[in-house]
Structures are given as structure tokens and as C-alpha cells.
Scaffold this motif. Structure first.
Motif, PDB file in Angstrom:
ATOM      1  N   PRO A   2       0.829  -1.213   0.000  1.00 58.55           N
ATOM      2  CA  PRO A   2       0.000   0.000   0.000  1.00 58.55           C
ATOM      3  C   PRO A   2       0.861   1.260   0.000  1.00 58.55           C
ATOM      4  N   VAL A   3       0.608   2.155  -0.974  1.00 61.92           N
ATOM      5  CA  VAL A   3       1.426   3.370  -1.096  1.00 61.92           C
ATOM      6  C   VAL A   3       0.596   4.653  -1.091  1.00 61.92           C
ATOM      7  N   VAL A   4      -0.704   4.550  -1.328  1.00 59.20           N
ATOM      8  CA  VAL A   4      -1.601   5.718  -1.307  1.00 59.20           C
ATOM      9  C   VAL A   4      -2.867   5.347  -0.551  1.00 59.20           C
ATOM     10  N   GLY A   5      -3.329   6.252   0.295  1.00 59.12           N
ATOM     11  CA  GLY A   5      -4.587   6.047   0.993  1.00 59.12           C
ATOM     12  C   GLY A   5      -5.405   7.318   1.050  1.00 59.12           C
ATOM     13  N   ILE A   6      -6.666   7.221   0.649  1.00 57.87           N
ATOM     14  CA  ILE A   6      -7.604   8.347   0.726  1.00 57.87           C
ATOM     15  C   ILE A   6      -8.878   7.843   1.385  1.00 57.87           C
ATOM     16  N   ILE A   7      -9.272   8.483   2.469  1.00 63.14           N
ATOM     17  CA  ILE A   7     -10.515   8.146   3.176  1.00 63.14           C
ATOM     18  C   ILE A   7     -11.297   9.440   3.351  1.00 63.14           C
ATOM     19  N   TYR A   8     -12.488   9.494   2.773  1.00 66.87           N
ATOM     20  CA  TYR A   8     -13.258  10.740   2.750  1.00 66.87           C
ATOM     21  C   TYR A   8     -14.641  10.525   3.333  1.00 66.87           C
ATOM     22  N   ASN A   9     -14.926  11.247   4.413  1.00 66.23           N
ATOM     23  CA  ASN A   9     -16.279  11.307   4.970  1.00 66.23           C
ATOM     24  C   ASN A   9     -16.878  12.654   4.567  1.00 66.23           C
ATOM     25  N   PRO A  10     -17.611  12.693   3.453  1.00 63.18           N
ATOM     26  CA  PRO A  10     -18.094  13.976   2.941  1.00 63.18           C
ATOM     27  C   PRO A  10     -19.143  14.624   3.830  1.00 63.18           C
TER      28      PRO A  10
ATOM     29  N   ALA B  89      -9.773  -6.531   1.940  1.00 61.43           N
ATOM     30  CA  ALA B  89      -8.702  -5.622   1.524  1.00 61.43           C
ATOM     31  C   ALA B  89      -9.225  -4.201   1.298  1.00 61.43           C
ATOM     32  N   TRP B  90     -10.423  -4.085   0.718  1.00 61.86           N
ATOM     33  CA  TRP B  90     -10.952  -2.750   0.420  1.00 61.86           C
ATOM     34  C   TRP B  90     -11.341  -1.976   1.688  1.00 61.86           C
ATOM     35  N   ASP B  91     -11.526  -2.657   2.790  1.00 59.34           N
ATOM     36  CA  ASP B  91     -11.830  -1.975   4.044  1.00 59.34           C
ATOM     37  C   ASP B  91     -10.604  -1.296   4.636  1.00 59.34           C
ATOM     38  N   VAL B  92      -9.409  -1.854   4.374  1.00 57.14           N
ATOM     39  CA  VAL B  92      -8.227  -1.456   5.144  1.00 57.14           C
ATOM     40  C   VAL B  92      -7.035  -1.001   4.312  1.00 57.14           C
ATOM     41  N   ALA B  93      -7.108  -1.094   2.985  1.00 54.85           N
ATOM     42  CA  ALA B  93      -5.954  -0.723   2.153  1.00 54.85           C
ATOM     43  C   ALA B  93      -5.558   0.735   2.372  1.00 54.85           C
ATOM     44  N   ALA B  94      -6.519   1.625   2.287  1.00 55.58           N
ATOM     45  CA  ALA B  94      -6.219   3.049   2.465  1.00 55.58           C
ATOM     46  C   ALA B  94      -5.793   3.347   3.902  1.00 55.58           C
ATOM     47  N   GLY B  95      -6.491   2.755   4.863  1.00 55.98           N
ATOM     48  CA  GLY B  95      -6.190   3.005   6.263  1.00 55.98           C
ATOM     49  C   GLY B  95      -4.806   2.537   6.658  1.00 55.98           C
ATOM     50  N   THR B  96      -4.305   1.479   6.019  1.00 59.61           N
ATOM     51  CA  THR B  96      -2.965   0.988   6.319  1.00 59.61           C
ATOM     52  C   THR B  96      -1.911   2.054   6.020  1.00 59.61           C
TER      53      THR B  96
END
Length: 273
Positions: free
Chosen positions: A117-125, A217-224
């Protein structure tokens, strides 16, 4: 490589911001949904629209990139992690929250290169929270750099924890046992209903640890990426290296805290992705 990652990130961030409008239009909840694996595993048309928008935009910009998306996998597409740049997407993490109007849902977009994992974006609009991270460049909330809490002891740790959507009896037993352990040994327990936002809270320092069995994986890839770039650790709940396809995760502010939690909790091993 850094320039390429920056380019990938910029395109993804623009698409995520656009998709945020689809979620924020339903601030009071989205009552139109269908069931997936059980009566608490839900999907809405917004999930599908967000994923289609993200995959479509990223595919156009980067035709050779691969994708693993929650809804495409649910529809039967095989998600395979290779060394190629791979976008791992949860279009609405926290669909149950989204359906009810509980304001903790997020778009989660992670990028792996060589399976890392090299990029993570988590957005709560709905709450206007944009968490971002690139490997080696720090973690941010709305462009302000964030850091983990540095808590090292279970007794003073606020831990986020989820019941999940699985009705598997053995997993359910482990969930109940671990809830007892958290209440008796930890400082406090919180449940946001979104794995991505739970990890974002660890990166922010608002929570000190998060663990779960049965995520994907889709739950935690960005968060990692986010937790590691904020100075925290992500490992397997039994104490070994993190495997993004294992459906098991423990993230914490410090290795000392992660190791203490791993020694105290009841383990459960779901089928790998």
C-alpha cells in the motif's frame, strides 16, 4: 516513482471529491438498498455509482492499472492482487450507517504497487473529513498533518472495534469474548461502523488501536497507509506481519500497544480473500 505516485494520487483525489457529492446528497440516510450476504450486509445504488465513477475515471487515466472493488467482487469479479498498480476501493465503507443517516460513512481508496500500500484516501463527505496519505510523505486530515497518540499500554487505550456483518457462530463467539476483554482491560471501546474511519481515528490519535477479523482488503488498504504514515503500526492480530488478503488486522499507535493487545485477544481466522 514518487512523481508517478503523486500523479496517481492527484487523479484519485479529484475523483473522490466528486463522488463525495453522491453521499452528501443523502445526509438524512439512504432508504433504498438491497441485501447481500445477510440481512445486515447492505448495498445501495450509491455504492455502485461511486465505484463505477472511481473505476471509470482511474481506468481512463491509467489504462494499465488493476482494480479490486467491493461491489465488483460482490457481483462475481475475481479480485487478484498482483505487482501491478492496483486500486483497492470501498465506495461506501459504513453502508449501514449511510442507510440510517448515521454520519460515519466514507469513500476508501487505496493503491498498492508491488503489493505494498502506497496511497490512501478516506473521505467522509458528510462531516467534511478528508484523510490522505502517500508513502514517505506523512498523513493528513484536510491538509493538516496528523500523528498517532503514542499510547503504549492497553489499560490506557481507547480501542475501536466492530461486530461486523458475518453471522458465523465461531466468529460471533470471538467477537463477544473480545468485547469482554476490551471492556475489562482497556480504557474504553468505540464502534464507528466503518473500518476505514476506525483506522483514520488511529492515525488521527483520537483512538489508540483498532482490530477486526473478517474485513476485506478494500476496508483497510487506504487506512494501512494512513496509520503507518501517521507513525503507527499495522500488523496481524496474532503479532506477525500484516497480510492485506488475510481478512485480519490490528492497527495501533505503537508496537508496544499492538503486541499487548495481540497477546490478550481471542483469535479468529476467516477464509482469506
Amino acid at each position: 516513482m514518487t512523481d508517478k505516485v503523486d500523479q496517481y494520487y492527484d487523479v484519485a483525489l479529484s475523483l473522490v471529491k466528486t463522488c463525495g457529492n453522491l453521499i452528501s446528497e443523502h445526509i438524512n440516510g439512504c432508504k433504498s438498498f438491497v441485501l447481500k450476504s445477510c440481512d445486515i450486509d447492505l448495498v445501495t445504488e450509491i455504492d455502485k455509482k461511486v465505484e463505477d465513477t472511481l473505476v471509470g475515471g482511474l481506468s481512463k487515466a491509467f489504462p494499465d492499472h488493476k482494480f479490486i472493488g467491493e461491489e465488483s467482487v460482490a457481483d462475481g469479479t475475481k479480485g487478484e492482487l498482483t505487482d501491478s498498480p492496483t486500486w483497492i476501493i470501498d465506495p461506501v465503507d459504513g453502508t449501514m450507517n449511510f442507510v440510517h443517516g448515521f454520519p460515519h460513512s466514507s469513500i476508501s481508496v487505496g493503491l498498492t504497487i508491488n503489493k505494498e500500500p502506497v496511497v490512501g484516501i478516506i473521505y467522509n463527505p458528510i462531516l467534511g473529513q478528508m484523510f490522505t496519505a502517500k508513502k514517505g510523505q506523512g498523513a493528513f486530515l484536510n491538509e493538516t498533518q496528523i500523528h498517532v497518540s503514542q499510547v503504549k499500554e492497553f489499560a490506557t487505550a481507547l480501542v475501536t472495534f466492530e461486530a461486523g456483518t458475518s453471522r458465523d457462530p465461531e466468529r460471533f463467539k470471538a467477537v463477544l469474548e473480545n468485547y469482554k476483554i476490551l471492556v475489562s482491560k482497556g480504557h474504553g471501546v468505540r464502534t464507528l461502523g466503518s473500518a476505514a474511519l476506525n483506522m483514520a481515528m488511529v492515525a488521527l490519535g483520537g483512538a489508540d488501536a483498532y482490530f477486526e477479523f473478517g474485513i476485506h482488503a478494500w476496508d483497510v488498504a487506504a487506512g494501512t497507509v494512513l496509520v503507518r504514515e501517521a507513525g503507527g503500526v499495522v500488523i496481524d492480530p496474532a503479532g506477525g506481519p500484516f497480510d492485506i488478503l488475510s481478512r485480519r488486522i490490528l492497527s495501533a499507535s505503537t508496537m508496544e500497544l499492538a503486541e499487548e493487545i495481540s497477546k490478550n485477544i481471542v483469535q479468529f481466522y476467516p477464509e482469506r480473500d
